[in-house]
Motif scaffolding. Structure first.
Motif, mmCIF file in Angstrom:
data_model
loop_
_atom_site.group_PDB
_atom_site.id
_atom_site.type_symbol
_atom_site.label_atom_id
_atom_site.label_comp_id
_atom_site.label_asym_id
_atom_site.label_seq_id
_atom_site.Cartn_x
_atom_site.Cartn_y
_atom_site.Cartn_z
ATOM 1 N N PRO A 81 0.791 -1.228 0.000
ATOM 2 C CA PRO A 81 0.000 0.000 0.000
ATOM 3 C C PRO A 81 0.828 1.284 0.000
ATOM 4 C CG PRO A 81 0.264 -0.757 2.242
ATOM 5 C CD PRO A 81 1.055 -1.697 1.378
ATOM 6 N N LYS A 82 2.120 1.191 -0.333
ATOM 7 C CA LYS A 82 2.972 2.386 -0.262
ATOM 8 C C LYS A 82 2.455 3.505 -1.161
ATOM 9 C CE LYS A 82 7.158 -0.343 0.715
ATOM 10 N NZ LYS A 82 6.589 -1.692 0.462
ATOM 11 N N LEU A 83 2.123 3.147 -2.412
ATOM 12 C CA LEU A 83 1.656 4.147 -3.375
ATOM 13 C C LEU A 83 0.234 3.884 -3.854
ATOM 14 C CD1 LEU A 83 4.868 4.590 -5.581
ATOM 15 C CD2 LEU A 83 4.087 6.030 -3.699
ATOM 16 N N VAL A 84 -0.160 2.622 -3.850
ATOM 17 C CA VAL A 84 -1.497 2.238 -4.308
ATOM 18 C C VAL A 84 -2.300 1.754 -3.108
ATOM 19 C CG1 VAL A 84 -2.808 0.731 -5.849
ATOM 20 C CG2 VAL A 84 -0.534 1.562 -6.539
ATOM 21 N N PRO A 85 -3.508 2.290 -2.885
ATOM 22 C CA PRO A 85 -4.272 1.904 -1.700
ATOM 23 C C PRO A 85 -4.767 0.464 -1.759
ATOM 24 C CG PRO A 85 -5.591 3.305 -3.125
ATOM 25 C CD PRO A 85 -4.209 3.318 -3.692
ATOM 26 N N ILE A 86 -4.938 -0.140 -0.593
ATOM 27 C CA ILE A 86 -5.511 -1.470 -0.487
ATOM 28 C C ILE A 86 -7.028 -1.380 -0.619
ATOM 29 C CG2 ILE A 86 -5.926 -3.396 1.116
ATOM 30 C CD1 ILE A 86 -3.157 -2.956 2.232
ATOM 31 N N ASP A 87 -7.614 -2.342 -1.327
ATOM 32 C CA ASP A 87 -9.057 -2.438 -1.463
ATOM 33 C C ASP A 87 -9.555 -3.698 -0.772
ATOM 34 O OD1 ASP A 87 -9.401 -0.119 -3.034
ATOM 35 O OD2 ASP A 87 -8.889 -1.220 -4.861
ATOM 36 N N ARG A 88 -10.806 -3.681 -0.371
ATOM 37 C CA ARG A 88 -11.435 -4.914 0.118
ATOM 38 C C ARG A 88 -11.367 -5.955 -1.000
ATOM 39 N NH1 ARG A 88 -15.343 -0.916 1.067
ATOM 40 N NH2 ARG A 88 -15.430 -0.153 3.234
ATOM 41 N N GLY A 89 -11.076 -7.169 -0.657
ATOM 42 C CA GLY A 89 -10.957 -8.237 -1.637
ATOM 43 C C GLY A 89 -9.549 -8.500 -2.096
ATOM 44 N N ASP A 90 -8.620 -7.579 -1.850
ATOM 45 C CA ASP A 90 -7.226 -7.809 -2.227
ATOM 46 C C ASP A 90 -6.637 -8.973 -1.442
ATOM 47 O OD1 ASP A 90 -7.239 -5.729 -4.022
ATOM 48 O OD2 ASP A 90 -6.161 -4.319 -2.734
ATOM 49 N N VAL A 91 -5.820 -9.764 -2.126
ATOM 50 C CA VAL A 91 -5.043 -10.814 -1.456
ATOM 51 C C VAL A 91 -3.690 -10.205 -1.116
ATOM 52 C CG1 VAL A 91 -3.986 -13.088 -1.686
ATOM 53 C CG2 VAL A 91 -6.244 -12.654 -2.684
ATOM 54 N N VAL A 92 -3.375 -10.113 0.173
ATOM 55 C CA VAL A 92 -2.163 -9.416 0.593
ATOM 56 C C VAL A 92 -1.217 -10.342 1.358
ATOM 57 C CG1 VAL A 92 -3.263 -7.152 0.672
ATOM 58 C CG2 VAL A 92 -3.253 -8.571 2.728
ATOM 59 N N VAL A 93 0.070 -10.063 1.187
ATOM 60 C CA VAL A 93 1.123 -10.726 1.972
ATOM 61 C C VAL A 93 1.567 -9.753 3.053
ATOM 62 C CG1 VAL A 93 3.488 -11.622 1.911
ATOM 63 C CG2 VAL A 93 1.887 -12.177 0.060
ATOM 64 N N PHE A 94 1.698 -10.248 4.287
ATOM 65 C CA PHE A 94 2.098 -9.370 5.382
ATOM 66 C C PHE A 94 2.996 -10.105 6.371
ATOM 67 C CE2 PHE A 94 -1.973 -11.329 6.303
ATOM 68 C CZ PHE A 94 -1.883 -11.754 7.617
ATOM 69 N N ARG A 95 3.825 -9.321 7.041
ATOM 70 C CA ARG A 95 4.684 -9.866 8.086
ATOM 71 C C ARG A 95 3.834 -10.198 9.315
ATOM 72 N NH1 ARG A 95 7.162 -5.438 6.176
ATOM 73 N NH2 ARG A 95 6.532 -4.220 8.005
ATOM 74 N N ASP A 96 4.225 -11.221 10.011
ATOM 75 C CA ASP A 96 3.504 -11.631 11.220
ATOM 76 C C ASP A 96 3.394 -10.449 12.185
ATOM 77 O OD1 ASP A 96 2.481 -12.826 13.472
ATOM 78 O OD2 ASP A 96 4.084 -14.306 13.679
ATOM 79 N N PRO A 97 2.163 -10.036 12.530
ATOM 80 C CA PRO A 97 2.004 -8.928 13.476
ATOM 81 C C PRO A 97 2.449 -9.262 14.892
ATOM 82 C CG PRO A 97 0.000 -9.280 12.193
ATOM 83 C CD PRO A 97 0.877 -10.475 11.986
ATOM 84 N N GLY A 98 2.705 -10.541 15.130
ATOM 85 C CA GLY A 98 3.137 -10.994 16.455
ATOM 86 C C GLY A 98 2.195 -12.043 17.011
ATOM 87 N N GLY A 99 2.676 -13.275 17.085
ATOM 88 C CA GLY A 99 1.888 -14.340 17.677
ATOM 89 C C GLY A 99 1.004 -15.118 16.728
ATOM 90 N N TRP A 100 0.963 -14.739 15.459
ATOM 91 C CA TRP A 100 0.136 -15.475 14.515
ATOM 92 C C TRP A 100 0.794 -16.792 14.104
ATOM 93 C CZ3 TRP A 100 -3.681 -13.064 10.673
ATOM 94 C CH2 TRP A 100 -4.307 -11.950 11.229
ATOM 95 N N LEU A 101 2.105 -16.779 13.965
ATOM 96 C CA LEU A 101 2.836 -17.948 13.481
ATOM 97 C C LEU A 101 3.584 -18.636 14.606
ATOM 98 C CD1 LEU A 101 4.349 -16.480 10.178
ATOM 99 C CD2 LEU A 101 2.496 -18.146 10.361
#
Length: 254
Positions: A81-101
């Motif tokens: 989302p640095k330059l292009v906004p995220i939309d509902r329905g997007d499939v996104v990759v993200f770093r573990d926010p803490g405790g998920w993995l």
């Protein structure tokens, strides 16, 4: 031809031959130099593309089936989302926010394979850190009210029920979530869910983590937009705009 003319002709050829002998090795060195420059520039461009534009990840779990299969390779657009906004329905990759993995032991590789994998990761063709990331579909944006389930077993966003053709449910099951939830997404965060709804440890099941199940925007690496490998699974990843059409903003504005 006189003896004198033969001698002159031979003497004229000798400097030319010496120049040719000197030119050949210099040409080879020039070729090697140019080849090295091309390789360095190619690696540099690949590194910049991987750092700022796109990179590759592989799918380590079944949480996104049938959209994504285990060991599929995907290409991620890092402008989101640095330059292009995220939309509902997007499939996104993200770093573990803490405790998920669950912490994973380091992958053991021989030095040759490890070095090769590291080199590929520099140019974005390998993703040795995929096990430190997650991939889910964005259901709720900052401020959205997300809930489940209504009388028809649907997820709702800001009061609008979703028709979700991308989800996988167990045979005979009609509820879009095994467990009910009712949340308002905090500012700067996302509510995400896996397409394999009954086999995904997503926002619903991470309420006891530091982020309370929400994913900070800052943790998003990018939006997955294509399955690149294996060839038989090649496909563009749809964000299903019709599913999320007509959802009002949290303030009530369209």
């Amino acid at each position: 031809m006189t003896e004198e003319s033969v001698r002159e002709h031979t003497e004229d050829e000798q400097p030319l031959r010496r120049r040719q002998r000197r030119t050949k090795p210099r040409g080879a060195l020039t070729f090697l130099r140019d080849l090295l420059v091309i390789l360095v520039v190619a690696v540099l461009i690949s590194f910049l593309v991987k750092t700022f534009l796109i990179r590759s990840f592989y799918i380590p779990s079944e949480s996104m089936r049938e959209t994504l299969e285990v060991n599929d390779r995907i290409i991620v657009n890092e402008l989101v989302p640095k330059l292009v906004p995220i939309d509902r329905g997007d499939v996104v990759v993200f770093r573990d926010p803490g405790g998920w993995l669950t912490p994973q032991p380091p992958i053991q590789q021989n030095p040759v394979a490890g070095g090769f994998d590291w080199a590929l990761s520099i140019v974005g063709l390998s993703a040795p850190d995929s096990n430190d990331h997650l991939i889910k579909r964005v259901i709720g944006l900052p401020g959205d009210h997300v809930s489940c389930c209504n009388a028809l077993g649907q997820v709702s966003v800001n009061g609008v029920p979703l028709n979700e053709p991308y989800i996988t449910l167990p045979s005979g099951e009609t509820r879009a979530s095994k467990d009910d939830f009712d949340q308002v997404v905090p500012a700067g965060s996302l509510w995400v869910m896996g397409d394999n709804r009954y086999n995904s440890k997503d926002s619903r099941y991470n309420g006891d983590t530091p982020g309370k199940g929400f994913v900070p925007m800052d943790n998003v690496v990018g939006r997955a937009f294509v399955v690149s490998w294996p060839v038989a699974h090649w496909a563009w990843l749809d964000d299903y705009p019709s599913t999320f059409a007509g959802i009002p903003s949290p303030t009530g504005k369209k």
